[in-house]
Motif scaffolding. Structure first.
Motif, PDB file in Angstrom:
ATOM      1  N   CYS A   1       0.730  -1.238  -0.235  1.00 13.56           N
ATOM      2  CA  CYS A   1      -0.161  -0.069  -0.087  1.00 13.56           C
ATOM      3  C   CYS A   1       0.860   1.076  -0.059  1.00 13.56           C
TER       4      CYS A   1
ATOM      5  N   HIS B   1      -8.410   1.537  -3.254  1.00 13.09           N
ATOM      6  CA  HIS B   1      -8.069   1.057  -2.030  1.00 13.09           C
ATOM      7  C   HIS B   1      -8.309   2.182  -0.990  1.00 13.09           C
TER       8      HIS B   1
ATOM      9  N   CYS C   1      -5.038   5.074  -0.786  1.00 15.82           N
ATOM     10  CA  CYS C   1      -3.985   4.248  -0.820  1.00 15.82           C
ATOM     11  C   CYS C   1      -3.820   4.663  -2.463  1.00 15.82           C
TER      12      CYS C   1
ATOM     13  N   HIS D   1      -3.971  -1.067  -6.792  1.00 14.22           N
ATOM     14  CA  HIS D   1      -5.128  -1.254  -5.681  1.00 14.22           C
ATOM     15  C   HIS D   1      -5.972  -0.455  -5.907  1.00 14.22           C
TER      16      HIS D   1
HETATM   17 ZN   LIG Z   1      -3.668  -0.241  -1.142  1.00 19.60          ZN
END
Ligand SMILES: [Zn+2]
Length: 493
Positions: free
Chosen positions: A248, A452, A444, A449
């Motif tokens: 992340c 996210h 994130c 991702h």
């Molecule tokens: Zn992430």
């Protein structure tokens, strides 16, 4: 700031359902289930994106179009160059398609996808494109970069990919463009050979994007085209795998604190309350109206002081604080407006509040008292019975005077205060998702991702400071007190 969104007046109000429907949902919500380019479709075409990225637009377009042309001639099994559709073919067909691809482009260009299309799940693809000399990190970097490039659904690069997504249908002669849409025809004909800097592209690009967006929900059946839900299982798998193998990249926002010193304002406000009480002792001894106005103002002042003294301006709790300060101001103005018609409104307001306390007390009496609880029945008992014996106090389960705070704010001409702050801060008071997302979840930044968000477990993020808005509302409250009690100039902040 988003400019191509509908205004509130464009939305449709369904009062009975308590729903304000967006224009799009109102007209098409039941017909089209939207899929997101980035989330559901882009991963399917990313292999073509890797080619465009490697060879540049001009050469990349030539290579991808040539290979797609060959694939279109080779098989009728697929209508879109979606990776999941190719991976679903039998080994023989898959191998033939991979050979077509590798006659036009170096297989190394496709190799980063082997971290997703691994040997267990997709052995034919893996064996064809895996390159042992390229590390997992390198593959991840290349894919991550491509995801970054092709994710924004209206970007030039994403539009190139969306154009290629339609190429199999185009080469198979399955795209029928109405004579009424010459621009769409020109767009499909000229798109790959026109530079993005050419002014014509500003009309070509939207045509390509909209036809790609509409196409995906339809399949041809003997009864004509039908809408089907798009299969997103490969895209779901893609994002899950990409997410699990990469870290992340969260970031938090550090909002500046308001450094103005409000201590003097608070101190003067305290002196004003004291002055009003001393100057109006007779009213203090006998008037419900006086109690409610001065008591509620003191309550608001104490909240403001708590936020100030504990430097809570950037906190979640200060949002609940300012919401209450606003509510106190609105209710006082409302009571003042109503008192002419309802002279006993001040007493009724006190009884209403004590009725609420009585309800809690009655319930508490039926349970075992917990010593550490912050609700102390003994204290509530004294308070409830202070004005009159509790047997004479009814419990009103509705809003005071049967109107909510929104209606009250309209009646006193303070709807802006309600719309802008009270409504927003209520999200925090009720712990609704907007408030949770803003205060307690971090975005994130890792392009692998998709959308996210991560809990802010280290409490790294704060919120925009509330102190200025607190002060503005406290100043309004002060003006109200000044109108009622004629506060000497020398005491005013
Ligand atoms: Zn992430």
């Amino acid at each position: 700031m988003t400019s191509n969104t509908s205004k509130l007046k464009d939305h449709k109000l369904y009062k009975k359902k308590g729903l304000v429907a967006s224009p799009f949902n109102d007209k098409l919500g039941d017909v089209i289930s939207l899929t997101s380019w980035t989330k559901n479709r882009m991963p399917e075409y990313l292999w073509l994106g890797l080619i465009l990225d490697q060879y540049g637009r001009t050469d990349g377009m030539k290579k991808t179009q040539s290979l797609l042309h060959e694939i279109a001639n080779f098989t009728d099994s697929i209508n879109h160059p979606r990776l999941s559709d190719i991976l679903r073919l039998n080994d023989n067909e898959q191998e033939k398609i991979y050979k077509i691809i590798s006659t036009h482009v170096d297989s190394v260009v496709i190799s980063p996808l082997t971290i997703i299309c691994n040997i267990e799940k997709y052995p034919t693809f893996y064996e064809f494109f895996n390159q042992c000399n390229i590390s997992v990190e390198q593959r991840l970097d290349t894919l991550s970069n491509a995801i970054k490039i092709y994710s924004p659904h209206q970007s030039d690069e994403a539009t190139d990919l969306r154009y290629l997504a339609m190429n199999l249908l185009l080469f198979k002669g399955k795209i029928h463009i109405s004579d009424n849409c010459p621009n769409v025809f020109d767009a499909y004909k000229n798109y790959p050979n026109t530079e993005h800097s050419d002014p014509k592209m500003s009309s070509y690009r939207p045509s390509i994007r909209s036809s790609e967006g509409i196409d995906l929900n339809f399949i041809e059946t003997p009864d004509g085209p039908q809408i089907i839900p798009i299969d997103t299982s490969f895209a779901d798998y893609f994002w899950r795998e990409m997410g699990l193998i990469s870290s992340c990249e969260t970031f938090s926002i550090d909002h500046k604190s308001n450094t103005n010193d409000y201590a003097e304002f608070i101190e003067k406000f305290q002196k004003i309350i004291h002055f009003i009480t001393v100057e109006n002792k007779d009213k203090s001894l006998s008037e419900d109206k006086f109690d409610v106005i001065v008591g509620s103002s003191t309550y608001a002042l104490k909240i403001f002081k708590e936020i100030h003294d504990n430097s809570l301006g950037n906190s979640i709790i200060s949002r609940m604080g300012i919401r209450t300060i606003i509510e106190v101001y609105i209710i006082l103005k409302y009571l003042l407006k109503k008192e002419e018609k309802i002279p006993k409104i001040w007493e009724e307001y006190k009884i209403y509040g004590m009725g609420n306390y009585k309800l809690i007390l009655l319930k508490a009496r039926e349970k075992e008292a917990k010593e550490t609880s912050h609700f102390v029945p003994f204290i509530a008992d004294i308070l409830v019975n202070e004005i009159k014996w509790e047997e004479f106090i009814d419990i009103d389960l509705k809003y005071f005077n049967k109107t909510g705070i929104r209606e009250k704010s309209i009646e006193i001409g303070e709807k802006d205060l309600f719309d802008t702050y009270y409504d927003y801060d209520s999200n925090f008071a009720h712990g609704l998702w907007g408030a949770v997302r803003e205060s307690s979840m971090l975005a994130c930044n890792n392009s692998c991702h998709f959308n996210h968000i991560v809990p802010d477990s280290h409490c790294a993020q704060n919120l925009p400071d509330t102190m200025t808005d607190c002060l503005d509302t406290m100043s309004k409250l002060l003006d109200l007190l000044d109108d009622l009690f004629k506060i000497p100039e020398s005491l005013m902040p």
